[in-house]
Design a protein around this motif. Structure first.
Motif, PDB file in Angstrom:
ATOM      1  N   PRO A   1       0.898  -0.921  -0.098  1.00 51.39           N
ATOM      2  CA  PRO A   1      -0.057  -0.426  -0.410  1.00 51.39           C
ATOM      3  C   PRO A   1       0.454   1.681   0.090  1.00 51.39           C
ATOM      4  CG  PRO A   1      -1.029  -1.108   1.799  1.00 51.39           C
ATOM      5  CD  PRO A   1       0.693  -1.956   0.717  1.00 51.39           C
ATOM      6  N   TRP A   2       2.670   1.174   0.620  1.00 49.06           N
ATOM      7  CA  TRP A   2       2.762   2.073   0.408  1.00 49.06           C
ATOM      8  C   TRP A   2       3.372   2.672  -1.305  1.00 49.06           C
ATOM      9  CZ3 TRP A   2       8.470   1.449   0.277  1.00 49.06           C
ATOM     10  CH2 TRP A   2       9.214   2.747   0.092  1.00 49.06           C
ATOM     11  N   ALA A   3       3.623   1.565  -1.851  1.00 50.09           N
ATOM     12  CA  ALA A   3       4.135   2.129  -3.567  1.00 50.09           C
ATOM     13  C   ALA A   3       2.466   2.293  -3.819  1.00 50.09           C
ATOM     14  CB  ALA A   3       4.442   0.912  -3.526  1.00 50.09           C
ATOM     15  N   VAL A   4       1.634   1.758  -3.654  1.00 47.53           N
ATOM     16  CA  VAL A   4       0.271   2.207  -4.082  1.00 47.53           C
ATOM     17  C   VAL A   4       0.228   3.578  -4.164  1.00 47.53           C
ATOM     18  CG1 VAL A   4      -2.233   1.951  -3.999  1.00 47.53           C
ATOM     19  CG2 VAL A   4      -0.688   0.009  -4.369  1.00 47.53           C
ATOM     20  N   ASN A   5       0.566   4.134  -2.810  1.00 42.38           N
ATOM     21  CA  ASN A   5      -0.427   5.886  -2.040  1.00 42.38           C
ATOM     22  C   ASN A   5       1.350   6.550  -3.038  1.00 42.38           C
ATOM     23  OD1 ASN A   5      -1.755   5.265  -0.125  1.00 42.38           O
ATOM     24  ND2 ASN A   5      -0.901   5.186   1.314  1.00 42.38           N
ATOM     25  N   ILE A   6       1.667   5.892  -3.325  1.00 40.68           N
ATOM     26  CA  ILE A   6       3.076   7.370  -4.231  1.00 40.68           C
ATOM     27  C   ILE A   6       2.396   6.849  -5.767  1.00 40.68           C
ATOM     28  CG2 ILE A   6       5.429   6.838  -4.754  1.00 40.68           C
ATOM     29  CD1 ILE A   6       6.301   5.978  -2.721  1.00 40.68           C
ATOM     30  N   LEU A   7       2.047   5.871  -6.015  1.00 39.58           N
ATOM     31  CA  LEU A   7       1.630   6.175  -7.205  1.00 39.58           C
ATOM     32  C   LEU A   7       0.290   7.126  -7.465  1.00 39.58           C
ATOM     33  CD1 LEU A   7       1.679   4.851 -10.372  1.00 39.58           C
ATOM     34  CD2 LEU A   7       0.541   2.717  -9.920  1.00 39.58           C
ATOM     35  N   GLN A   8       0.014   6.909  -6.678  1.00 38.17           N
ATOM     36  CA  GLN A   8      -1.306   7.555  -6.834  1.00 38.17           C
ATOM     37  C   GLN A   8      -1.170   8.712  -6.490  1.00 38.17           C
ATOM     38  OE1 GLN A   8      -4.870   6.234  -3.809  1.00 38.17           O
ATOM     39  NE2 GLN A   8      -5.168   4.146  -5.369  1.00 38.17           N
ATOM     40  N   ALA A  56      11.502   6.364  -9.389  1.00 37.24           N
ATOM     41  CA  ALA A  56      11.505   5.318  -9.780  1.00 37.24           C
ATOM     42  C   ALA A  56       9.942   5.109 -10.532  1.00 37.24           C
ATOM     43  CB  ALA A  56      11.773   4.406  -9.005  1.00 37.24           C
ATOM     44  N   ILE A  57       9.021   5.196  -9.608  1.00 37.67           N
ATOM     45  CA  ILE A  57       7.155   5.252  -9.005  1.00 37.67           C
ATOM     46  C   ILE A  57       7.010   6.513 -10.725  1.00 37.67           C
ATOM     47  CG2 ILE A  57       5.332   5.253  -9.011  1.00 37.67           C
ATOM     48  CD1 ILE A  57       5.920   3.802  -6.632  1.00 37.67           C
ATOM     49  N   GLY A  58       8.406   7.873 -10.021  1.00 34.39           N
ATOM     50  CA  GLY A  58       7.221   8.914 -10.504  1.00 34.39           C
ATOM     51  C   GLY A  58       8.073   8.974 -12.203  1.00 34.39           C
ATOM     52  N   THR A  59       9.633   8.637 -11.976  1.00 28.57           N
ATOM     53  CA  THR A  59      10.451   8.297 -13.561  1.00 28.57           C
ATOM     54  C   THR A  59       9.563   7.682 -14.675  1.00 28.57           C
ATOM     55  OG1 THR A  59      11.945   9.252 -12.211  1.00 28.57           O
ATOM     56  CG2 THR A  59      12.112   8.199 -14.493  1.00 28.57           C
ATOM     57  N   GLY A  60       8.657   6.539 -14.053  1.00 27.45           N
ATOM     58  CA  GLY A  60       8.478   5.794 -14.698  1.00 27.45           C
ATOM     59  C   GLY A  60       7.095   5.865 -15.278  1.00 27.45           C
ATOM     60  N   ALA A  69      11.134  14.495  -6.994  1.00 30.13           N
ATOM     61  CA  ALA A  69      11.724  14.567  -5.354  1.00 30.13           C
ATOM     62  C   ALA A  69      10.518  15.235  -4.497  1.00 30.13           C
ATOM     63  CB  ALA A  69      12.875  15.124  -5.252  1.00 30.13           C
ATOM     64  N   ALA A  70      10.127  16.420  -5.148  1.00 31.39           N
ATOM     65  CA  ALA A  70       9.495  17.599  -4.144  1.00 31.39           C
ATOM     66  C   ALA A  70       7.544  17.584  -4.464  1.00 31.39           C
ATOM     67  CB  ALA A  70       9.545  18.778  -5.401  1.00 31.39           C
ATOM     68  N   ILE A  71       7.316  16.559  -5.657  1.00 31.56           N
ATOM     69  CA  ILE A  71       5.716  16.211  -5.470  1.00 31.56           C
ATOM     70  C   ILE A  71       5.651  15.081  -4.382  1.00 31.56           C
ATOM     71  CG2 ILE A  71       4.420  14.720  -6.804  1.00 31.56           C
ATOM     72  CD1 ILE A  71       5.884  16.009  -9.289  1.00 31.56           C
ATOM     73  N   HIS A  72       6.852  14.208  -4.257  1.00 36.50           N
ATOM     74  CA  HIS A  72       6.843  13.483  -3.209  1.00 36.50           C
ATOM     75  C   HIS A  72       7.150  13.835  -1.401  1.00 36.50           C
ATOM     76  CE1 HIS A  72       4.609  10.310  -6.234  1.00 36.50           C
ATOM     77  NE2 HIS A  72       5.393  10.560  -6.623  1.00 36.50           N
ATOM     78  N   HIS A  73       7.401  15.454  -1.289  1.00 32.22           N
ATOM     79  CA  HIS A  73       7.944  15.376  -0.658  1.00 32.22           C
ATOM     80  C   HIS A  73       9.967  14.875   0.338  1.00 32.22           C
ATOM     81  CE1 HIS A  73       4.283  17.655   0.004  1.00 32.22           C
ATOM     82  NE2 HIS A  73       3.639  16.525   0.300  1.00 32.22           N
ATOM     83  N   ARG A  74      10.219  14.437  -1.227  1.00 30.28           N
ATOM     84  CA  ARG A  74      11.482  13.937  -0.686  1.00 30.28           C
ATOM     85  C   ARG A  74      13.070  15.272  -1.055  1.00 30.28           C
ATOM     86  NH1 ARG A  74      11.268   9.851   1.711  1.00 30.28           N
ATOM     87  NH2 ARG A  74       9.213   8.369   1.475  1.00 30.28           N
ATOM     88  N   GLY A  75      13.734  14.912  -0.280  1.00 28.78           N
ATOM     89  CA  GLY A  75      14.891  16.258  -0.465  1.00 28.78           C
ATOM     90  C   GLY A  75      14.945  17.647   1.003  1.00 28.78           C
ATOM     91  N   GLY A  76      14.203  16.563   2.111  1.00 32.27           N
ATOM     92  CA  GLY A  76      13.884  18.083   2.681  1.00 32.27           C
ATOM     93  C   GLY A  76      15.263  18.262   3.320  1.00 32.27           C
ATOM     94  N   ARG A  77      15.949  17.372   3.526  1.00 26.33           N
ATOM     95  CA  ARG A  77      17.358  18.436   4.468  1.00 26.33           C
ATOM     96  C   ARG A  77      18.131  17.554   3.110  1.00 26.33           C
ATOM     97  NH1 ARG A  77      13.839  15.249   7.988  1.00 26.33           N
ATOM     98  NH2 ARG A  77      13.260  16.904   9.743  1.00 26.33           N
ATOM     99  N   SER A  78      18.048  16.306   3.055  1.00 24.05           N
ATOM    100  CA  SER A  78      19.306  15.425   2.368  1.00 24.05           C
ATOM    101  C   SER A  78      18.857  15.324   0.481  1.00 24.05           C
ATOM    102  CB  SER A  78      20.855  14.551   2.510  1.00 24.05           C
ATOM    103  OG  SER A  78      20.673  14.124   2.035  1.00 24.05           O
ATOM    104  N   GLY A  79      19.934  15.785  -0.529  1.00 26.64           N
ATOM    105  CA  GLY A  79      19.479  15.937  -1.821  1.00 26.64           C
ATOM    106  C   GLY A  79      20.440  14.588  -2.147  1.00 26.64           C
TER     107      GLY A  79
END
Length: 324
Positions: free
Chosen positions: A61-68, A106-110, A125-135
């Protein structure tokens, strides 16, 4: 734009885990914060395929949420009912190996490749709130190798890449993995960053000087001893900061005992990736790493929670393959 308008039928993405070797500004300065050093490794991969068909099997479900979430971001109405996400393998979560960022990228690029949308890793990454501290996870996805990011300023979306260098193929890491616990993550991580006292300006300036005048030059010149010493210094700077939140320099006492043993034997490139609990020691060759791995496997044969993995760095970006 949606999948029906694209000739691409399926997209496969393979990306790699990473070691977060440490932040080099934990002083809490308001102008710019964090800044980090990391390296892509080949021991762990996230590999998936997104194709034009209804979902064929159950997935996390974690991956499903990322996809959706991603489909909503690109205005692909109801596309989640028409896409099949097949996860072939995934980087272990909450182990300090960058699993969340790599899965999101990976999901976003795909999806973007399948739907003929622009592919900018920083935006994904920004869409998924990644890179908040480290890039570094974003940078290793794009480039592989050893990377240095510039931390966060007032207007930063994701930390910018400052430097990237190929990592020597002969140098290897031995990972010490404690499967009995997770590293700090989610709200616990956010709370810890708010509560931890800042590192001193003097210690921060010292590690930044070592990064520019020891770590990166040693890497460029393939000076194993000097680079290992820098990694050790960077790890001490981070361990001093994170210790109150994780009960000591390392998140796992079992890993700590082994890493302290390496230090006593004179190894310098020793530490923990991110919040752990995975530890590592940098070694000059695959042969030496495998010899030590064999000894540890024998010594800890009765401990089902500990594993020892030899890995090289990977100097390639994520692999993206579109099928028409």
């Amino acid at each position: 734009m949606n999948a029906a308008n694209s000739p691409i039928r399926a997209v496969s993405v393979t990306t790699y885990g990473r070691l977060h070797l440490g932040f080099f500004d934990l002083s809490g300065q308001v102008q710019r914060r964090f800044g980090s050093v990391g390296v892509a490794i080949d021991a762990y991969q996230t590999a998936l395929t997104i194709s034009r068909q209804s979902q064929q099997s159950d997935i996390d479900p974690w991956a499903v949420n990322i996809l959706q979430q991603h489909l909503k971001s690109v205005a692909a109405d109801n596309q989640d009912d028409q896409l099949d996400l097949n996860i072939h393998q995934a980087i272990p979560r909450h182990s300090g190996l960058g699993s969340g960022t790599q899965m999101a990228l990976a999901i976003g690029t795909g999806v973007n490749t399948l739907l003929n949308q622009p592919i900018y890793s920083a935006n994904i990454a920004a869409i998924h709130h990644r890179g908040g501290r480290s890039g570094i996870g974003i940078a290793t996805f794009d480039h592989g190798g050893l990377v240095v990011d510039g931390g966060r300023g007032p207007e930063t979306i994701v930390p910018p890449l400052l430097a990237r260098h190929a990592f020597p193929a002969e140098w290897h890491f031995l990972l010490i993995v404690d499967q009995s616990r997770d590293g700090l993550h989610g709200n616990g991580e956010k709370t810890a960053f708010k509560a931890l006292p800042p590192q001193t300006p003097a210690a921060t300036k010292d590690i930044q000087h070592q990064l520019l005048m020891q770590g990166l030059p040693a890497l460029a010149e393939r000076d194993f001893q000097a680079f290992s010493a820098f990694v050790g210094a960077l790890q001490r700077y981070n361990a001093d900061y994170f210790a109150p939140a994780q009960g000591g320099p390392y998140a796992s006492q079992s890993v700590a005992n082994i890493l302290n043993g390496f230090k006593q034997q004179g190894f310098h490139g020793v530490g923990q990736t991110s919040w752990g609990p995975t530890g590592f020691v940098l070694l000059p060759s695959k042969e030496e790493a495998m010899q030590i791995q064999a000894a540890l496997l024998q010594r800890y044969a009765t401990d089902p929670h500990l594993s020892f993995i030899v890995t090289a760095a990977i100097n390639n970006p994520a692999r993206i393959e579109a099928k028409i």
